[in-house]
Design a protein around this motif. Structure first.
Motif, PDB file in Angstrom:
ATOM      1  N   GLN A 133       0.979  -1.358  -0.122  1.00 20.27           N
ATOM      2  CA  GLN A 133       0.126  -0.137  -0.016  1.00 20.27           C
ATOM      3  C   GLN A 133       0.912   1.077  -0.023  1.00 20.27           C
ATOM      4  N   GLY A 180      -5.194  -3.842  -4.065  1.00 17.70           N
ATOM      5  CA  GLY A 180      -5.019  -4.536  -2.751  1.00 17.70           C
ATOM      6  C   GLY A 180      -6.823  -5.051  -2.200  1.00 17.70           C
ATOM      7  N   ASN A 195       4.994  -0.530   2.637  1.00 17.41           N
ATOM      8  CA  ASN A 195       4.664   0.794   1.632  1.00 17.41           C
ATOM      9  C   ASN A 195       6.014   1.233   1.217  1.00 17.41           C
ATOM     10  N   LEU A 223      -8.031  -0.217   1.854  1.00 19.88           N
ATOM     11  CA  LEU A 223      -6.847  -0.839   0.773  1.00 19.88           C
ATOM     12  C   LEU A 223      -7.276  -0.244  -0.614  1.00 19.88           C
ATOM     13  N   ASP A 224      -6.509  -0.019  -1.487  1.00 20.48           N
ATOM     14  CA  ASP A 224      -6.556   0.481  -2.702  1.00 20.48           C
ATOM     15  C   ASP A 224      -7.303  -0.530  -3.643  1.00 20.48           C
TER      16      ASP A 224
END
Length: 243
Positions: free
Chosen positions: A8, A24, A44, A20-21
């Motif tokens: 992330q 993800g 990250n 989460l994006d």
């Protein structure tokens, strides 16, 4: 059961809740089908990682609570930059994936005289993004927290002439020296891997002019993807963290 690792690219702090994006959430919610109260490890791009617990899980959105920061580094002491002439089909993807697993610090895809791949414009931009995602996925799998950069594609001549304070190597089937004959210690290194058809005589001469040392892996001629991974492994054994 092994705890899944998810990249992330945001600031992470113990105690915060993180949505989460898209990538993800898709992997956790759709592929792994994880549920609330199950644990993840987030990273990250910094050395540390973060243990997290899922608080909400759906097919499109996943939210986690970061429980603790964990000191964890699996980075090689060898700063190895791979210059790889672009190979055909999925060979380039395979090379990037395995090179990341083996500990390379960065990768530059290269155009050379005998490169058989033609990519331009949006197709090239899309391919670079895809290669970077492959590097991220390799980090998730192998336990690395620092994601190697897949740099924009360069012409080989320009890459050879970039300033670099370290050892520069060119794999050459008729070289006089092997990796075992290189002096120690080495902490920063550039490795050039040519295309399936090999480098031209002019390109080999330019590499020599730019202080690249020709090295030999052995008596057999290897495919470009085999050569890259064999050389990286041998260099990590000699100068890095593979035993």
């Amino acid at each position: 059961m092994r705890i899944p690792r998810i990249y992330q690219p945001v600031a992470l702090t113990a105690g915060q809740h993180v949505a989460l994006d898209e990538d993800g959430a898709n992997h956790v919610g759709r592929v792994l089908r994880m549920q609330p109260e199950q644990q993840l490890i987030l990273f990250n791009g910094e050395d540390d990682q973060y243990l997290a617990t899922i608080t909400e899980a759906g097919k499109r959105t996943v939210t986690v609570r970061i429980d603790e920061r964990q000191q964890h580094s699996s980075e090689s002491p060898l700063d190895l930059h791979l210059g790889q002439v672009i190979s055909r089909g999925d060979k380039m993807e395979f090379t990037i994936q395995k090179a990341v697993e083996l500990g390379v610090a960065s990768i530059t895809p290269l155009w050379s005289e005998r490169c058989g791949v033609k990519l331009t414009g949006d197709r090239l931009d899309k391919k670079i993004r895809q290669w970077q995602k492959i590097a991220i996925a390799a980090c998730e799998q192998c336990g690395r927290n620092v994601v190697p950069q897949v740099r924009p594609v360069m012409k080989l001549d320009d890459w050879l002439r970039e300033p670099f304070d370290g050892l520069k190597l060119n794999l050459h089937p008729r070289a006089q020296y092997s990796i075992n004959t290189l002096p120690q210690p080495v902490t920063a290194l550039r490795l050039l891997i040519g295309p399936e058809g090999g480098l031209s005589g002019e390109e080999i001469a330019t590499a020599a002019e730019q202080a690249f040392t020709d090295i030999l892996l052995g008596p057999r001629v290897l495919r470009t993807e085999t050569a890259a991974l064999t050389a990286i492994t041998a260099l990590q054994v000699r100068f890095g963290d593979l035993g």
